[in-house]
Design a protein around this motif. Structure first.
Motif, short mmCIF file in Angstrom:
data_model
loop_
_atom_site.label_atom_id
_atom_site.label_comp_id
_atom_site.label_asym_id
_atom_site.label_seq_id
_atom_site.Cartn_x
_atom_site.Cartn_y
_atom_site.Cartn_z
N ALA A 338 6.31 -3.65 -7.36
CA ALA A 338 7.39 -2.92 -6.67
C ALA A 338 7.03 -1.45 -6.48
CB ALA A 338 8.69 -3.05 -7.47
N LYS A 339 6.44 -0.85 -7.51
CA LYS A 339 6.02 0.55 -7.43
C LYS A 339 5.01 0.75 -6.30
CE LYS A 339 2.73 3.60 -9.76
NZ LYS A 339 1.94 3.87 -10.98
N TRP A 340 4.02 -0.13 -6.24
CA TRP A 340 2.96 0.03 -5.24
C TRP A 340 3.40 -0.40 -3.84
CZ3 TRP A 340 -1.10 2.99 -5.45
CH2 TRP A 340 -1.57 3.40 -6.71
N GLU A 341 4.42 -1.26 -3.76
CA GLU A 341 4.99 -1.57 -2.44
C GLU A 341 5.52 -0.29 -1.80
OE1 GLU A 341 5.23 -4.31 -0.64
OE2 GLU A 341 5.00 -6.04 -1.97
N THR A 342 6.21 0.53 -2.61
CA THR A 342 6.76 1.78 -2.11
C THR A 342 5.65 2.75 -1.71
OG1 THR A 342 8.72 1.54 -3.52
CG2 THR A 342 8.24 3.74 -2.68
N ILE A 343 4.63 2.86 -2.56
CA ILE A 343 3.52 3.76 -2.27
C ILE A 343 2.76 3.31 -1.02
CG2 ILE A 343 1.29 4.63 -3.10
CD1 ILE A 343 2.43 4.49 -5.95
N ALA A 344 2.46 2.02 -0.95
CA ALA A 344 1.69 1.49 0.19
C ALA A 344 2.43 1.71 1.51
CB ALA A 344 1.41 0.00 -0.01
N GLU A 345 3.75 1.50 1.48
CA GLU A 345 4.53 1.70 2.71
C GLU A 345 4.51 3.17 3.12
OE1 GLU A 345 9.00 0.80 4.49
OE2 GLU A 345 8.47 0.16 2.46
N SER A 346 4.61 4.06 2.15
CA SER A 346 4.61 5.49 2.46
C SER A 346 3.27 5.94 3.03
CB SER A 346 4.96 6.32 1.22
OG SER A 346 3.90 6.30 0.27
N LEU A 347 2.20 5.25 2.66
CA LEU A 347 0.86 5.58 3.13
C LEU A 347 0.44 4.71 4.32
CD1 LEU A 347 -0.95 5.99 -0.32
CD2 LEU A 347 0.02 7.79 1.14
N GLU A 348 1.38 3.90 4.81
CA GLU A 348 1.14 3.02 5.97
C GLU A 348 -0.06 2.10 5.72
OE1 GLU A 348 0.88 5.63 9.33
OE2 GLU A 348 3.06 5.86 9.46
N HIS A 349 -0.26 1.76 4.46
CA HIS A 349 -1.30 0.81 4.05
C HIS A 349 -2.71 1.24 4.45
CE1 HIS A 349 2.24 -1.64 3.33
NE2 HIS A 349 2.58 -1.52 4.59
N ASP A 350 -2.89 2.53 4.60
CA ASP A 350 -4.20 3.06 4.94
C ASP A 350 -5.14 2.89 3.74
OD1 ASP A 350 -6.20 5.51 4.76
OD2 ASP A 350 -5.70 5.26 6.88
N PRO A 351 -6.27 2.21 3.91
CA PRO A 351 -7.14 1.90 2.76
C PRO A 351 -7.70 3.12 2.05
CG PRO A 351 -8.22 1.34 4.84
CD PRO A 351 -6.80 1.64 5.16
N ILE A 352 -8.04 4.18 2.79
CA ILE A 352 -8.60 5.37 2.16
C ILE A 352 -7.53 6.13 1.39
CG2 ILE A 352 -9.84 7.53 2.54
CD1 ILE A 352 -11.42 4.93 3.12
N LEU A 353 -6.33 6.24 1.97
CA LEU A 353 -5.23 6.90 1.26
C LEU A 353 -4.81 6.08 0.04
CD1 LEU A 353 -3.02 8.15 4.25
CD2 LEU A 353 -4.71 9.43 2.90
N MET A 354 -4.89 4.77 0.15
CA MET A 354 -4.56 3.91 -1.00
C MET A 354 -5.57 4.11 -2.12
SD MET A 354 -1.77 2.14 -0.83
CE MET A 354 -2.07 0.82 -2.02
N GLN A 355 -6.84 4.26 -1.77
CA GLN A 355 -7.85 4.52 -2.79
C GLN A 355 -7.57 5.84 -3.50
OE1 GLN A 355 -10.52 7.02 -2.81
NE2 GLN A 355 -11.02 6.29 -4.86
N ASP A 356 -7.19 6.85 -2.73
CA ASP A 356 -6.84 8.14 -3.32
C ASP A 356 -5.66 8.00 -4.28
OD1 ASP A 356 -8.83 9.40 -1.88
OD2 ASP A 356 -7.48 10.07 -0.27
N ALA A 357 -4.68 7.19 -3.90
CA ALA A 357 -3.51 6.99 -4.75
C ALA A 357 -3.88 6.25 -6.04
CB ALA A 357 -2.44 6.21 -3.98
N ILE A 358 -4.76 5.26 -5.94
CA ILE A 358 -5.21 4.53 -7.13
C ILE A 358 -5.97 5.47 -8.07
CG2 ILE A 358 -6.75 2.70 -7.96
CD1 ILE A 358 -6.06 1.17 -5.37
N GLN A 359 -6.79 6.32 -7.49
CA GLN A 359 -7.51 7.29 -8.32
C GLN A 359 -6.52 8.19 -9.06
OE1 GLN A 359 -10.96 7.60 -8.75
NE2 GLN A 359 -10.40 9.11 -10.32
#
Length: 373
Positions: A338-359
């Protein structure tokens, strides 16, 4: 003459320095255990190979080993023997050795958006002490996972629960097997690569898998119908399992480079699976494969199954494999999704931005001098 000698000596010194830096680069043998067309090979391993020297300032490089040497079935042996130092590892192959990993890895139907699920499973495993203890015992270090969205591909039309009754359906995870049984069908466990032959011979009449398998495993030639019911994701993966001895020999900078390359390519691979699933819909139309919408009652029956199956998953994990606190662990995983659903939506599922968020969300809080050791 003296000036000429000095120039030669200087050139030799420079060449020696360059050779020394090159020779000091640590070369890692890499293996996906999969054919080249698979996203879990390209980009998961091809891009990982490219990124290693880039992200390590030339200190790391990789050599890809083909399926003729290492496949998914013998990956554990290949890593433990040192034949490869980094490989794609499937925890589902080892339920007794990795029960805590598989507790959430097997909960395919709890997966939502693939990018969010990939990030959630990564955070869960990195911060799960019991999971880390299991991985340590196997001599491997976890760096991340990707996720692949699943649907239902069949040789007979399926839009309702009743349509599945009596059919034989290939599955990849225990939860999918339990779902198939709950729907009145018979689950058949087999590798994805065996599905084509089994479907063509009528041994099975369907498979719970990615739509992209119409392309990657040529199922377009044997499948007649694709039911667009959301079957969660396949996320029971260690994308780049690093041999523990190899990890221990690395500098902190090199460990950090491995993690960044792994998480970047994991997100790129997830995007590629999603892209291929969309491409497969076009292939289906060209091949006259029916794209079927599930009945609301079928969707509801699946949703009800997911809720009821938590107790089954808890019971199996605790009684068969000795997992402690299984229900709380599943609830924690659901919260991370649920937490990452919110983050992924806010980042429009962009893979590079998602990697930054995971870091930021996961790895920045880890002590790499201790992690995995």
């Amino acid at each position: 003459m003296r000036k000429s000698f000095r120039r030669v000596a200087l050139a030799a010194t420079l060449m020696g320095a360059i050779f020394s830096q090159t020779s000091l680069a640590q070369q890692l043998r890499l293996a996906s255990g999969l054919p080249p067309m698979q996203p879990a090979h390209n980009p998961l391993y091809t891009e990982f190979q490219k990124m290693l020297p880039e992200m390590s300032d030339g200190r790391l490089k990789g050599q890809l080993v083909g399926m003729e040497v290492v496949n998914l079935a013998n990956m554990r042996t290949a890593i433990s023997s040192g034949l490869v130092q980094v490989g794609l590892f499937l925890p589902a192959y080892f339920p007794a050795d990795l029960p805590n990993f598989n507790l959430v890895g097997d909960l395919s139907l709890m997966g939502g958006n693939p990018h969010a699920t990939a990030a959630a499973i990564t955070e869960y495993i990195v911060t799960c002490a019991d999971c880390q203890a299991e991985l340590k015992a196997l001599g491997i270090v976890y760096t991340g996972s990707h996720a692949n969205p699943y649907n239902l591909l069949t040789t007979k039309p399926v839009t309702a629960e009743s349509d599945l009754r009596g059919m034989r359906i290939r599955v990849a995870t225990p939860q999918h097997a339990r779902w198939v049984e709950a729907m009145g069908a018979t689950p058949v466990s087999m590798a994805t690569g065996e599905a084509f032959e089994a479907l063509s011979q009528g041994i099975i009449e369907g498979t719970v898998t990615s739509l992209s398998d119409l392309i990657s495993f040529n199922l377009q030639d044997v499948i007649k119908h694709a039911t667009l019911i959301e079957m969660g994701t396949f996320h029971s993966l260690i994308d780049h399992a690093v041999r523990r001895d190899t990890w221990g020999s690395m500098s902190l900078d090199n460990r950090s480079a491995i993690i960044k390359a792994s998480n970047t390519t994991s997100m790129l691979t997830t995007s590629r699976w999603v892209e291929m699933a969309e491409q497969s819909k076009q292939i289906a139309t060209q091949k006259s494969i029916d794209l079927l919408e599930p009945a609301e009652s079928f969707i509801q029956a699946t949703a009800d199954f997911v809720i009821a199956d938590v107790d089954t998953a808890v019971s199996l994990a605790e009684t068969r494999f000795g997992v402690t606190g299984a229900k709380a662990k599943i609830e924690h995983f659901q919260a991370l999704v649920a937490k990452w659903e919110t983050i992924a939506e806010s980042l429009e599922h962009d893979p590079i931005l998602m990697q930054d968020a995971i870091q930021r969300e996961v790895w920045d809080s880890q002590d790499l001098s201790q992690y995995g050791l």
